[in-house]
Design a protein around this motif. Structure first.
Motif, PDB file in Angstrom:
ATOM      1  N   GLU A  34       0.841  -1.190   0.000  1.00 17.47           N
ATOM      2  CA  GLU A  34       0.000   0.000   0.000  1.00 17.47           C
ATOM      3  C   GLU A  34       0.880   1.245   0.000  1.00 17.47           C
ATOM      4  O   GLU A  34       1.742   1.389   0.859  1.00 17.47           O
ATOM      5  N   PRO A  35       0.671   2.138  -0.952  1.00 17.30           N
ATOM      6  CA  PRO A  35       1.388   3.413  -0.899  1.00 17.30           C
ATOM      7  C   PRO A  35       0.839   4.259   0.247  1.00 17.30           C
ATOM      8  O   PRO A  35      -0.281   4.042   0.710  1.00 17.30           O
ATOM      9  N   VAL A  36       1.632   5.196   0.710  1.00 15.06           N
ATOM     10  CA  VAL A  36       1.187   6.075   1.786  1.00 15.06           C
ATOM     11  C   VAL A  36       1.710   7.482   1.535  1.00 15.06           C
ATOM     12  O   VAL A  36       2.861   7.668   1.145  1.00 15.06           O
ATOM     13  N   LEU A  37       0.837   8.455   1.713  1.00 13.16           N
ATOM     14  CA  LEU A  37       1.213   9.850   1.582  1.00 13.16           C
ATOM     15  C   LEU A  37       1.822  10.300   2.902  1.00 13.16           C
ATOM     16  O   LEU A  37       1.253  10.069   3.970  1.00 13.16           O
ATOM     17  N   VAL A  38       3.009  10.927   2.852  1.00 11.98           N
ATOM     18  CA  VAL A  38       3.672  11.442   4.046  1.00 11.98           C
ATOM     19  C   VAL A  38       3.861  12.942   3.855  1.00 11.98           C
ATOM     20  O   VAL A  38       4.388  13.386   2.836  1.00 11.98           O
ATOM     21  N   GLY A  39       3.422  13.713   4.845  1.00 11.29           N
ATOM     22  CA  GLY A  39       3.561  15.162   4.804  1.00 11.29           C
ATOM     23  C   GLY A  39       4.293  15.668   6.032  1.00 11.29           C
ATOM     24  O   GLY A  39       4.212  15.072   7.101  1.00 11.29           O
ATOM     25  N   TRP A  40       5.021  16.758   5.884  1.00 10.33           N
ATOM     26  CA  TRP A  40       5.784  17.357   6.976  1.00 10.33           C
ATOM     27  C   TRP A  40       6.058  18.811   6.651  1.00 10.33           C
ATOM     28  O   TRP A  40       5.848  19.251   5.530  1.00 10.33           O
ATOM     29  N   ILE A  41       6.532  19.529   7.655  1.00 10.67           N
ATOM     30  CA  ILE A  41       6.920  20.924   7.471  1.00 10.67           C
ATOM     31  C   ILE A  41       8.435  20.944   7.291  1.00 10.67           C
ATOM     32  O   ILE A  41       9.175  20.475   8.155  1.00 10.67           O
ATOM     33  N   SER A  42       8.894  21.468   6.178  1.00  2.58           N
ATOM     34  CA  SER A  42      10.337  21.511   5.899  1.00  2.58           C
ATOM     35  C   SER A  42      11.005  22.591   6.748  1.00  2.58           C
ATOM     36  O   SER A  42      10.326  23.473   7.282  1.00  2.58           O
ATOM     37  N   PRO A  43      12.333  22.549   6.876  1.00  5.90           N
ATOM     38  CA  PRO A  43      13.037  23.553   7.687  1.00  5.90           C
ATOM     39  C   PRO A  43      12.775  24.994   7.251  1.00  5.90           C
ATOM     40  O   PRO A  43      12.826  25.907   8.065  1.00  5.90           O
ATOM     41  N   ASP A  44      12.456  25.205   5.970  1.00  9.43           N
ATOM     42  CA  ASP A  44      12.183  26.568   5.512  1.00  9.43           C
ATOM     43  C   ASP A  44      10.725  26.981   5.732  1.00  9.43           C
ATOM     44  O   ASP A  44      10.301  28.049   5.306  1.00  9.43           O
ATOM     45  N   GLY A  45       9.943  26.115   6.414  1.00 11.61           N
ATOM     46  CA  GLY A  45       8.571  26.453   6.778  1.00 11.61           C
ATOM     47  C   GLY A  45       7.509  26.035   5.787  1.00 11.61           C
ATOM     48  O   GLY A  45       6.327  26.232   6.039  1.00 11.61           O
ATOM     49  N   ARG A  46       7.909  25.458   4.669  1.00  8.74           N
ATOM     50  CA  ARG A  46       6.912  25.014   3.685  1.00  8.74           C
ATOM     51  C   ARG A  46       6.420  23.617   4.026  1.00  8.74           C
ATOM     52  O   ARG A  46       7.132  22.820   4.617  1.00  8.74           O
ATOM     53  N   ARG A  47       5.197  23.340   3.592  1.00  7.19           N
ATOM     54  CA  ARG A  47       4.634  21.998   3.770  1.00  7.19           C
ATOM     55  C   ARG A  47       5.032  21.160   2.565  1.00  7.19           C
ATOM     56  O   ARG A  47       4.795  21.541   1.422  1.00  7.19           O
ATOM     57  N   ASP A  48       5.652  20.021   2.842  1.00  2.00           N
ATOM     58  CA  ASP A  48       6.059  19.094   1.794  1.00  2.00           C
ATOM     59  C   ASP A  48       5.293  17.788   1.946  1.00  2.00           C
ATOM     60  O   ASP A  48       4.916  17.405   3.052  1.00  2.00           O
ATOM     61  N   GLU A  49       5.076  17.104   0.841  1.00  2.00           N
ATOM     62  CA  GLU A  49       4.434  15.795   0.846  1.00  2.00           C
ATOM     63  C   GLU A  49       5.089  14.916  -0.207  1.00  2.00           C
ATOM     64  O   GLU A  49       5.523  15.411  -1.251  1.00  2.00           O
ATOM     65  N   VAL A  50       5.151  13.634   0.110  1.00  2.00           N
ATOM     66  CA  VAL A  50       5.656  12.669  -0.858  1.00  2.00           C
ATOM     67  C   VAL A  50       4.784  11.419  -0.757  1.00  2.00           C
ATOM     68  O   VAL A  50       4.377  11.027   0.340  1.00  2.00           O
ATOM     69  N   LEU A  51       4.447  10.850  -1.906  1.00  2.00           N
ATOM     70  CA  LEU A  51       3.705   9.594  -1.936  1.00  2.00           C
ATOM     71  C   LEU A  51       4.731   8.471  -1.957  1.00  2.00           C
ATOM     72  O   LEU A  51       5.460   8.307  -2.940  1.00  2.00           O
ATOM     73  N   VAL A  52       4.805   7.744  -0.851  1.00  2.00           N
ATOM     74  CA  VAL A  52       5.765   6.642  -0.732  1.00  2.00           C
ATOM     75  C   VAL A  52       5.103   5.401  -1.300  1.00  2.00           C
ATOM     76  O   VAL A  52       4.048   4.978  -0.837  1.00  2.00           O
ATOM     77  N   HIS A  53       5.721   4.834  -2.301  1.00  2.00           N
ATOM     78  CA  HIS A  53       5.184   3.680  -3.028  1.00  2.00           C
ATOM     79  C   HIS A  53       6.038   2.451  -2.724  1.00  2.00           C
ATOM     80  O   HIS A  53       7.247   2.585  -2.498  1.00  2.00           O
ATOM     81  N   PRO A  54       5.453   1.255  -2.718  1.00  2.00           N
ATOM     82  CA  PRO A  54       6.229   0.049  -2.420  1.00  2.00           C
ATOM     83  C   PRO A  54       7.445  -0.175  -3.333  1.00  2.00           C
ATOM     84  O   PRO A  54       8.396  -0.846  -2.937  1.00  2.00           O
ATOM     85  N   SER A  55       7.443   0.398  -4.512  1.00  2.00           N
ATOM     86  CA  SER A  55       8.580   0.202  -5.412  1.00  2.00           C
ATOM     87  C   SER A  55       9.757   1.141  -5.095  1.00  2.00           C
ATOM     88  O   SER A  55      10.826   0.997  -5.667  1.00  2.00           O
ATOM     89  N   MET A  56       9.540   2.085  -4.171  1.00  2.00           N
ATOM     90  CA  MET A  56      10.597   3.046  -3.819  1.00  2.00           C
ATOM     91  C   MET A  56      11.484   2.471  -2.723  1.00  2.00           C
ATOM     92  O   MET A  56      11.023   1.706  -1.879  1.00  2.00           O
ATOM     93  N   SER A  57      12.725   2.891  -2.737  1.00  2.00           N
ATOM     94  CA  SER A  57      13.615   2.473  -1.657  1.00  2.00           C
ATOM     95  C   SER A  57      13.510   3.455  -0.499  1.00  2.00           C
ATOM     96  O   SER A  57      13.331   4.648  -0.698  1.00  2.00           O
ATOM     97  N   LEU A  58      13.564   2.920   0.709  1.00  2.00           N
ATOM     98  CA  LEU A  58      13.610   3.731   1.921  1.00  2.00           C
ATOM     99  C   LEU A  58      14.944   3.458   2.592  1.00  2.00           C
ATOM    100  O   LEU A  58      15.341   2.313   2.731  1.00  2.00           O
ATOM    101  N   VAL A  59      15.612   4.508   2.991  1.00  2.00           N
ATOM    102  CA  VAL A  59      16.832   4.375   3.777  1.00  2.00           C
ATOM    103  C   VAL A  59      16.591   5.134   5.066  1.00  2.00           C
ATOM    104  O   VAL A  59      16.224   6.308   5.045  1.00  2.00           O
ATOM    105  N   VAL A  60      16.768   4.454   6.184  1.00  2.00           N
ATOM    106  CA  VAL A  60      16.554   5.059   7.486  1.00  2.00           C
ATOM    107  C   VAL A  60      17.886   5.051   8.219  1.00  2.00           C
ATOM    108  O   VAL A  60      18.520   4.003   8.351  1.00  2.00           O
ATOM    109  N   ARG A  61      18.298   6.215   8.655  1.00  2.00           N
ATOM    110  CA  ARG A  61      19.565   6.342   9.382  1.00  2.00           C
ATOM    111  C   ARG A  61      19.279   7.021  10.714  1.00  2.00           C
ATOM    112  O   ARG A  61      18.872   8.170  10.755  1.00  2.00           O
ATOM    113  N   TYR A  62      19.497   6.260  11.792  1.00  2.00           N
ATOM    114  CA  TYR A  62      19.286   6.781  13.137  1.00  2.00           C
ATOM    115  C   TYR A  62      20.549   7.463  13.628  1.00  2.00           C
ATOM    116  O   TYR A  62      21.667   7.060  13.292  1.00  2.00           O
TER     117      TYR A  62
END
Length: 117
Positions: A34-62
Motif C-alpha cells: 500500500e502506498p502512503v502519503l507522508v507530509g511534513w513541514i520543511s526547515p524553511d517552513g513550507r509543507r512538503d508531501e511525498v507519496l511513498v510507493h512500495p517500489s521506492m527504496s527507503l533508507v533510514v539512518r538513526y
C-alpha cells in the motif's frame, strides 16, 4: 536527529523516537503493498508531501546506536493517520509530543513495544 531518505526524491530529518515510529508505520504499509502519503513541514517552513510507493527504496539512518522502544498508542495514532485521506501528516505538534515520549523513554512507557532485533 535521524534521517528518512525516500528513494532519490527527498530526505526528512526527524528525532530518532519519531523516526522509529514513522519507520514502523511505513514498513507495515509497504509490506502489504500500500502506498502512503507522508507530509511534513520543511526547515524553511513550507509543507512538503511525498507519496511513498512500495517500489521506492527507503533508507533510514538513526542518530544513536540504541534501539528505540515503540509506543503502541502512537503507532496506532500514526497508522490511523496513514490510512486516512490526508495520509501520514507529521505536524510540528505531533513531532514535539513524540520527541517528549522519546526523551522520557529511559523507562518503557505503558503500552511500549520492544524494538525488533
Amino acid at each position: 536527529m535521524g534521517m528518512l531518505h525516500v528513494g532519490r526524491i527527498t530526505r526528512i530529518d526527524l528525532p530518532d523516537a519519531v523516526l522509529a515510529h514513522v519507520h514502523a508505520v511505513l514498513i507495515a504499509k509497504l509490506r502489504v503493498h500500500e502506498p502512503v502519503l507522508v507530509g511534513w513541514i520543511s526547515p524553511d517552513g513550507r509543507r512538503d508531501e511525498v507519496l511513498v510507493h512500495p517500489s521506492m527504496s527507503l533508507v533510514v539512518r538513526y542518530d544513536a546506536d540504541d534501539a528505540v522502544g515503540l509506543d503502541r498508542a502512537w503507532l496506532e495514532r500514526l497508522m490511523r493517520s496513514a490510512n486516512g485521506v490526508g495520509g501520514l501528516q507529521l505536524t510540528p505538534d505531533m513531532i514535539d509530543a513524540m520527541r517528549a515520549l522519546g526523551a522520557a523513554g529511559a523507562g518503557a512507557p505503558a503500552g511500549a513495544v520492544e524494538p525488533a532485533s
